[in-house]
Motif scaffolding. Structure first.
Motif, mmCIF file in Angstrom:
data_model
loop_
_atom_site.group_PDB
_atom_site.id
_atom_site.type_symbol
_atom_site.label_atom_id
_atom_site.label_comp_id
_atom_site.label_asym_id
_atom_site.label_seq_id
_atom_site.Cartn_x
_atom_site.Cartn_y
_atom_site.Cartn_z
ATOM 1 N N LEU A 91 0.829 -1.209 0.000
ATOM 2 C CA LEU A 91 0.000 0.000 0.000
ATOM 3 C C LEU A 91 0.863 1.259 0.000
ATOM 4 N N LEU A 92 1.981 1.211 0.730
ATOM 5 C CA LEU A 92 2.875 2.368 0.757
ATOM 6 C C LEU A 92 3.435 2.639 -0.646
ATOM 7 N N ILE A 93 3.871 1.611 -1.339
ATOM 8 C CA ILE A 93 4.394 1.786 -2.695
ATOM 9 C C ILE A 93 3.294 2.264 -3.635
ATOM 10 N N PHE A 94 2.090 1.744 -3.473
ATOM 11 C CA PHE A 94 0.960 2.150 -4.310
ATOM 12 C C PHE A 94 0.707 3.651 -4.190
ATOM 13 N N VAL A 97 3.851 5.804 -5.582
ATOM 14 C CA VAL A 97 3.999 5.864 -7.043
ATOM 15 C C VAL A 97 3.095 6.930 -7.629
ATOM 16 N N TYR A 98 1.834 6.948 -7.215
ATOM 17 C CA TYR A 98 0.906 7.948 -7.743
ATOM 18 C C TYR A 98 1.283 9.349 -7.285
ATOM 19 N N THR A 99 1.665 9.493 -6.026
ATOM 20 C CA THR A 99 2.017 10.821 -5.517
ATOM 21 C C THR A 99 3.236 11.386 -6.223
ATOM 22 N N VAL A 100 4.248 10.542 -6.444
ATOM 23 C CA VAL A 100 5.475 11.004 -7.094
ATOM 24 C C VAL A 100 5.202 11.414 -8.539
ATOM 25 N N THR A 101 4.406 10.615 -9.255
ATOM 26 C CA THR A 101 4.109 10.978 -10.647
ATOM 27 C C THR A 101 3.300 12.269 -10.733
ATOM 28 N N TRP A 102 2.364 12.486 -9.825
ATOM 29 C CA TRP A 102 1.595 13.733 -9.832
ATOM 30 C C TRP A 102 2.486 14.923 -9.540
ATOM 31 N N LEU A 103 3.362 14.765 -8.539
ATOM 32 C CA LEU A 103 4.265 15.863 -8.204
ATOM 33 C C LEU A 103 5.250 16.143 -9.345
#
Length: 421
Positions: A91-94, A97-103
């Motif tokens: 769940l942490l990786i999930f 991944v989305y947070t990093v790509t959005w940022l």
């Protein structure tokens, strides 16, 4: 302990043979695993240690991999690596991944707006920005989320006067789809794993050894707690025991197959109600020479593996358990759990693990076979007949020796006549 005992024995033998020529014992350098797994029960002086399970009762393998240097292999199979992670890390990786790509894409949108000068013309109706209503990093971050998730609130929108923004929009859309497919697929496989289905496949706490159809058999019981059946269920068993070859090689945790009906098809189960799995102890069985008195002295472990397809999902699941010598009961049978009710059969799982004592010989299967073979000998066989057989054999040997002697004498006579001629 083994090496010290060997050294003492060799020193005593050498002193008895020649006191003035002492023997020097060089201990061989063995691997760490071989040193730790040297055969026990060599002498009473060697302390007995507790038997270490190879597979625990819940089915988890009690093996830890150490000194794995080729860790890059985990990255080559990143999908399986993520699926095998624990839920908290998954769940942490999930989320990361989305947070990093959005940022990341939000930062690029903000840099495009800053380099084009959109930040200096905020509120200027004559200026056409790259993204309408983008006035800072926070708004660029929100626009990145809207673009990748295809939400589209309609307040911030890209214009046709920004070619670099159009290219970035295409790149983020494609990469966002790839990220969604990878992460959602990983989560779906993680959720649909049949490991939890294996929790409802149960094994009896103990295994038993008793007579069945006049033969000594090793038995254990398996059952399925769910109403949905396991399709194409099959069972197999392995004996885990250290051994030493004739050449002196020590093999720790050697695996030997235990036949539970492979040749007869009894290993393929219709697991609707609890079944008792039987292993006939014959000449091919590793328990052929083990008796009741010898069983507690053995350091062995029986690993049982039940495999099949889940009827609801069609995925293959596997349930495992194990039995050590203290969990093998000699002279017991399992209590029946199946009863006939009004129009159906009922299984009482309260008695699933219960056993009761029965009359069972304390001898090994080999000894029982020898006793049975002696009991089947004909009545005419006796000591006198055996002596007559020996006498006949001795007479035949004497006649044969006499014939050989005559042949040799004939050869000598022929040689003398030839020499005279």
């Amino acid at each position: 302990c083994l090496f010290s005992m060997a050294a003492n024995v060799l020193e005593e033998d050498s002193m008895e043979q020649d006191i003035e020529s002492p023997v020097t014992i060089h201990q061989p350098k063995l691997p760490k695993q071989a040193r730790e797994d040297l055969p026990k029960n060599i002498s009473k002086e060697c302390a007995k240690r507790k038997i270490q399970r190879y597979v625990r009762k819940d089915g988890k393998c009690n093996v830890h991999h150490g000194n794995v240097r080729e860790t890059y292999r985990y990255l080559t199979d990143i999908f399986t690596t993520l699926v095998d992670l624990k839920w908290r890390f998954n769940l942490l990786i999930f989320v990361m991944v989305y947070t990093v790509t959005w940022l990341f894409f939000g930062m690029i949108w903000w840099l495009i707006a800053y380099m084009r000068g959109d930040m200096d013309h905020i509120g200027d109706s004559t200026w056409t920005p790259c993204v309408s209503n983008l006035n800072g990093f926070v708004s660029a971050f929100l626009f990145s989320i809207e673009t990748e998730t295809t939400i589209g609130y309609g307040y911030r929108v890209i214009t046709d006067k920004c070619p670099e923004g159009i290219i970035l929009l295409l790149v983020q859309s494609v990469l966002g789809s790839i990220v969604n497919a990878f992460m959602v697929g990983c989560m779906f496989v993680k959720i649909s794993q049949p490991k939890k289905r294996a929790e409802t496949l149960v094994f009896s706490t103990n295994a038993v050894i008793s007579m069945r159809d006049g033969k000594l058999c090793l038995m254990f019981r398996v059952g399925d707690l769910r109403n949905s059946h396991i399709v194409e269920a099959s069972i197999r068993a392995k004996l885990i025991k250290s051994k030493q070859t004739k050449e002196g090689e020590f093999i720790p945790l050697n695996q030997t197959d235990i036949n539970v009906g492979y040749y007869t098809g009894d290993d393929r189960l219709f697991l609707v109600s609890p079944l008792i799995i039987s292993h006939e102890i014959n000449q091919q069985s590793p328990f052929w020479e083990i008796s009741k008195a010898q069983l507690p002295k053995e350091e062995l472990e029986i690993v049982v593996i039940l495999e099949g397809m889940v009827e609801a999902t069609g995925m293959t699941c596997q349930a495992r358990s194990s039995y050590i010598t203290s969990e093998i009961l000699w002279g017991y049978r399992f209590t029946p759990v199946l009863t006939l009710e009004d129009g159906f059969y009922e299984v009482d799982y309260n008695s699933f693990h219960e056993t009761y004592e029965t009359n069972t010989p304390v001898y090994s299967a080999k000894e029982l076979a020898e006793m049975a073979s002696r009991a089947e000998l004909p009545l005419t066989w006796s000591v006198s007949s055996k002596l007559d057989q020996h006498a006949e054999l001795e007479t035949e040997e004497e006649e044969k020796n006499q014939e050989d002697q005559n042949e040799r004498n004939g050869d000598v006579a022929n040689l003398e006549n030839e020499s005279k001629v």
